[in-house]
Motif scaffolding. Structure first.
Motif, PDB file in Angstrom:
ATOM      1  N   GLU A  25       0.811  -1.203   0.000  1.00  0.00           N
ATOM      2  CA  GLU A  25       0.000   0.000   0.000  1.00  0.00           C
ATOM      3  C   GLU A  25       0.851   1.262   0.000  1.00  0.00           C
ATOM      4  O   GLU A  25       0.521   2.248  -0.632  1.00  0.00           O
ATOM      5  N   SER A  26       1.956   1.268   0.734  1.00  0.00           N
ATOM      6  CA  SER A  26       2.793   2.448   0.803  1.00  0.00           C
ATOM      7  C   SER A  26       4.201   2.058   1.213  1.00  0.00           C
ATOM      8  O   SER A  26       4.451   0.918   1.614  1.00  0.00           O
ATOM      9  N   ILE A  27       5.118   3.031   1.138  1.00  0.00           N
ATOM     10  CA  ILE A  27       6.501   2.757   1.519  1.00  0.00           C
ATOM     11  C   ILE A  27       6.623   2.465   3.003  1.00  0.00           C
ATOM     12  O   ILE A  27       7.588   1.866   3.446  1.00  0.00           O
ATOM     13  N   PHE A  28       5.620   2.875   3.786  1.00  0.00           N
ATOM     14  CA  PHE A  28       5.686   2.638   5.225  1.00  0.00           C
ATOM     15  C   PHE A  28       5.295   1.206   5.598  1.00  0.00           C
ATOM     16  O   PHE A  28       5.456   0.787   6.739  1.00  0.00           O
ATOM     17  N   ASP A  29       4.782   0.460   4.608  1.00  0.00           N
ATOM     18  CA  ASP A  29       4.469  -0.954   4.842  1.00  0.00           C
ATOM     19  C   ASP A  29       5.689  -1.839   4.638  1.00  0.00           C
ATOM     20  O   ASP A  29       5.643  -3.036   4.897  1.00  0.00           O
ATOM     21  N   LEU A  30       6.781  -1.256   4.167  1.00  0.00           N
ATOM     22  CA  LEU A  30       7.945  -2.030   3.773  1.00  0.00           C
ATOM     23  C   LEU A  30       9.046  -1.936   4.820  1.00  0.00           C
ATOM     24  O   LEU A  30       9.397  -0.850   5.274  1.00  0.00           O
ATOM     25  N   HIS A  31       9.592  -3.096   5.177  1.00  0.00           N
ATOM     26  CA  HIS A  31      10.689  -3.157   6.148  1.00  0.00           C
ATOM     27  C   HIS A  31      11.736  -4.142   5.618  1.00  0.00           C
ATOM     28  O   HIS A  31      11.928  -5.224   6.181  1.00  0.00           O
ATOM     29  N   PRO A  32      12.414  -3.765   4.522  1.00  0.00           N
ATOM     30  CA  PRO A  32      13.320  -4.712   3.859  1.00  0.00           C
ATOM     31  C   PRO A  32      14.599  -4.951   4.650  1.00  0.00           C
ATOM     32  O   PRO A  32      15.012  -4.136   5.483  1.00  0.00           O
ATOM     33  N   LYS A  33      15.232  -6.083   4.348  1.00  0.00           N
ATOM     34  CA  LYS A  33      16.507  -6.434   4.967  1.00  0.00           C
ATOM     35  C   LYS A  33      17.688  -6.124   4.047  1.00  0.00           C
ATOM     36  O   LYS A  33      18.771  -5.800   4.510  1.00  0.00           O
ATOM     37  N   CYS A  54       8.584   2.203  -5.575  1.00  0.00           N
ATOM     38  CA  CYS A  54       9.340   3.342  -6.087  1.00  0.00           C
ATOM     39  C   CYS A  54       8.689   3.915  -7.339  1.00  0.00           C
ATOM     40  O   CYS A  54       8.573   5.147  -7.492  1.00  0.00           O
ATOM     41  N   LEU A  55       8.270   3.047  -8.256  1.00  0.00           N
ATOM     42  CA  LEU A  55       7.635   3.516  -9.480  1.00  0.00           C
ATOM     43  C   LEU A  55       6.288   4.179  -9.187  1.00  0.00           C
ATOM     44  O   LEU A  55       5.938   5.194  -9.807  1.00  0.00           O
ATOM     45  N   MET A  56       5.546   3.614  -8.245  1.00  0.00           N
ATOM     46  CA  MET A  56       4.248   4.186  -7.893  1.00  0.00           C
ATOM     47  C   MET A  56       4.406   5.593  -7.321  1.00  0.00           C
ATOM     48  O   MET A  56       3.724   6.548  -7.737  1.00  0.00           O
ATOM     49  N   GLU A  57       5.333   5.758  -6.373  1.00  0.00           N
ATOM     50  CA  GLU A  57       5.552   7.077  -5.781  1.00  0.00           C
ATOM     51  C   GLU A  57       6.146   8.033  -6.811  1.00  0.00           C
ATOM     52  O   GLU A  57       5.832   9.226  -6.810  1.00  0.00           O
ATOM     53  N   LEU A  58       6.983   7.507  -7.696  1.00  0.00           N
ATOM     54  CA  LEU A  58       7.566   8.344  -8.739  1.00  0.00           C
ATOM     55  C   LEU A  58       6.490   8.879  -9.680  1.00  0.00           C
ATOM     56  O   LEU A  58       6.548  10.044 -10.100  1.00  0.00           O
ATOM     57  N   SER A  59       5.497   8.051 -10.006  1.00  0.00           N
ATOM     58  CA  SER A  59       4.419   8.512 -10.888  1.00  0.00           C
ATOM     59  C   SER A  59       3.688   9.707 -10.285  1.00  0.00           C
ATOM     60  O   SER A  59       3.264  10.622 -11.005  1.00  0.00           O
ATOM     61  N   LYS A  60       3.571   9.731  -8.965  1.00  0.00           N
ATOM     62  CA  LYS A  60       2.913  10.863  -8.292  1.00  0.00           C
ATOM     63  C   LYS A  60       3.820  12.088  -8.268  1.00  0.00           C
ATOM     64  O   LYS A  60       3.349  13.226  -8.431  1.00  0.00           O
ATOM     65  N   LEU A  61       5.114  11.856  -8.075  1.00  0.00           N
ATOM     66  CA  LEU A  61       6.056  12.977  -8.013  1.00  0.00           C
ATOM     67  C   LEU A  61       6.178  13.700  -9.355  1.00  0.00           C
ATOM     68  O   LEU A  61       6.328  14.928  -9.401  1.00  0.00           O
ATOM     69  N   LYS A  99      -3.696  -1.144 -10.946  1.00  0.00           N
ATOM     70  CA  LYS A  99      -4.972  -1.828 -11.130  1.00  0.00           C
ATOM     71  C   LYS A  99      -5.740  -1.790  -9.818  1.00  0.00           C
ATOM     72  O   LYS A  99      -5.185  -1.919  -8.738  1.00  0.00           O
ATOM     73  N   ASN A 100      -7.048  -1.599  -9.920  1.00  0.00           N
ATOM     74  CA  ASN A 100      -7.941  -1.519  -8.756  1.00  0.00           C
ATOM     75  C   ASN A 100      -7.638  -0.301  -7.878  1.00  0.00           C
ATOM     76  O   ASN A 100      -7.961  -0.279  -6.701  1.00  0.00           O
ATOM     77  N   ARG A 101      -7.001   0.725  -8.474  1.00  0.00           N
ATOM     78  CA  ARG A 101      -6.797   1.969  -7.751  1.00  0.00           C
ATOM     79  C   ARG A 101      -7.653   3.048  -8.395  1.00  0.00           C
ATOM     80  O   ARG A 101      -8.702   2.765  -8.960  1.00  0.00           O
ATOM     81  N   LYS A 102      -7.227   4.298  -8.320  1.00  0.00           N
ATOM     82  CA  LYS A 102      -8.024   5.395  -8.864  1.00  0.00           C
ATOM     83  C   LYS A 102      -7.883   5.459 -10.378  1.00  0.00           C
ATOM     84  O   LYS A 102      -7.000   4.843 -10.969  1.00  0.00           O
ATOM     85  N   LEU A 103      -8.749   6.246 -11.022  1.00  0.00           N
ATOM     86  CA  LEU A 103      -8.777   6.300 -12.474  1.00  0.00           C
ATOM     87  C   LEU A 103      -7.599   7.064 -13.059  1.00  0.00           C
ATOM     88  O   LEU A 103      -7.293   6.924 -14.239  1.00  0.00           O
ATOM     89  N   SER A 104      -6.948   7.867 -12.240  1.00  0.00           N
ATOM     90  CA  SER A 104      -5.833   8.669 -12.723  1.00  0.00           C
ATOM     91  C   SER A 104      -4.900   8.996 -11.576  1.00  0.00           C
ATOM     92  O   SER A 104      -5.335   9.132 -10.423  1.00  0.00           O
ATOM     93  N   VAL A 105      -3.604   9.154 -11.888  1.00  0.00           N
ATOM     94  CA  VAL A 105      -2.641   9.571 -10.875  1.00  0.00           C
ATOM     95  C   VAL A 105      -2.995  10.955 -10.338  1.00  0.00           C
ATOM     96  O   VAL A 105      -2.668  11.308  -9.194  1.00  0.00           O
ATOM     97  N   HIS A 106      -3.703  11.742 -11.151  1.00  0.00           N
ATOM     98  CA  HIS A 106      -4.044  13.101 -10.753  1.00  0.00           C
ATOM     99  C   HIS A 106      -5.189  13.144  -9.737  1.00  0.00           C
ATOM    100  O   HIS A 106      -5.544  14.221  -9.243  1.00  0.00           O
ATOM    101  N   LEU A 107      -5.735  12.005  -9.420  1.00  0.00           N
ATOM    102  CA  LEU A 107      -6.726  11.901  -8.344  1.00  0.00           C
ATOM    103  C   LEU A 107      -6.095  11.409  -7.043  1.00  0.00           C
ATOM    104  O   LEU A 107      -6.774  11.303  -6.020  1.00  0.00           O
TER     105      LEU A 107
END
Length: 305
Positions: A8-16, A92-99, A117-125
């Motif tokens: 869902e977001s970068i805060f859900d990730l705790h990589p090693k 990273c790509l998802m957050e980059l699309s918003k930036l 997929k299964n998100r909003k109709l546009s990044v601008h929303l």
């Protein structure tokens, strides 16, 4: 990307993995800086910040993680590492699309819709990305920057001496106050990037990096095999194979190279995704190549199974 690889977001990730942790830290700082610059109407500064992140993502994170995406091993650990890297890259790509949405609205939407997929109709929303500046590991960022700096210096020395990167060398001596022997994950990245067996500290060096340039027969053989792997990977690309495709590999070579290939046959097959290796010429192939290795002419052909 399957649904289970979409956090869902970068805060859900705790990589090693150190590279995953680094790129998330970079993403956090980019969101913080771009937001601050846009709040001050510094449009050009915000765009430059995002541009630098795109370069870091492609030239360092993706390149240094390539084997995790291309050849995940069949073990549970290998599959888990592949999935974690995929999640990090997706995020990273998802957050980059918003930036980039305010700067390149149509491309940003194309990128977002290819992922969301299964998100909003546009990044601008979507809402503008948020970051957590309190949890950014600035020490990690500083050490990785030092790895990149030393790598750049070392690769320049290789180029100056005419030693190709695919030729392994025994050791690299470095002079650095930002890294120490305990930074094993960073040192592994440095070793792999400059292709050496060992990193040594020498604070008495006149230069910051010095190679041991003696090429033993064992190191030469490893360099030859790396060269063959690179050539076969190029043929896979020419034949439009995808990473999961398994192949038959055919190589015709002089006796001295045949011995090397036979001795390293299992490693070669693993590296290039070959189920079959035959040291002879075939008239059935999807792509072929005639090339010289150490002044010896060899023929390589690949066929998809």
């Amino acid at each position: 990307t399957s649904e289970r690889l979409r956090p869902e977001s970068i805060f859900d990730l705790h990589p090693k993995n150190i590279l995953d942790r680094w790129v998330l830290a970079k993403l956090n700082t980019v969101i913080l800086e771009a937001t601050e610059r846009l709040d001050k109407y510094d449009i050009g500064g915000a765009a430059k910040t995002i541009e630098i992140f795109v370069d870091d993502l492609s030239r360092w994170y993706i390149r240094r993680s390539r084997s995790r995406f291309q050849r995940p091993d069949e073990s549970t650990a290998g599959k888990n590492d592949f999935e974690e890297a995929s999640k990090i890259f997706y995020c990273c790509l998802m957050e980059l699309s918003k930036l980039i949405a305010p700067f390149t609205p149509f491309f940003a939407d194309a990128l977002y819709l290819s992922l969301a997929k299964n998100r909003k109709l546009s990044v601008h929303l979507e809402d503008w990305p948020k970051a957590d500046g309190k949890n950014v590991d600035y020490t990690l960022l500083e050490k990785m920057e030092e790895v990149r700096r030393l790598s750049s210096l070392a690769l320049a020395v290789r180029a100056e001496k005419g030693i190709k990167v695919r030729q392994p060398l025994a050791a690299l001596e470095i002079k650095s106050k930002k890294l120490d022997a305990g930074d094993k994950e960073f040192l592994e990245i440095l070793k792999d990037e400059v292709n050496v067996k060992e990193i040594k500290w020498n604070m008495e060096l006149d230069n910051e990096v010095v190679f041991d340039t003696e090429i033993t027969p064992e190191l030469h053989e490893e360099g030859v095999m790396r060269g063959v792997v690179r050539l076969v990977q190029g043929l896979r690309h020419d034949a439009n194979y995808i990473p999961k495709d398994r192949i038959s590999l055919f190589i015709e070579a002089p006796e001295n190279l045949r011995v090397v290939l036979e001795r390293n046959s299992e490693l070669l097959k693993k590296e290039v995704g070959a189920k079959i290796l035959e040291l002879k010429k075939s008239d059935k192939f999807d792509a072929e190549l005639n090339v010289k290795i150490d002044e010896d002419l060899i023929w390589i052909g690949v066929r998809k199974l």
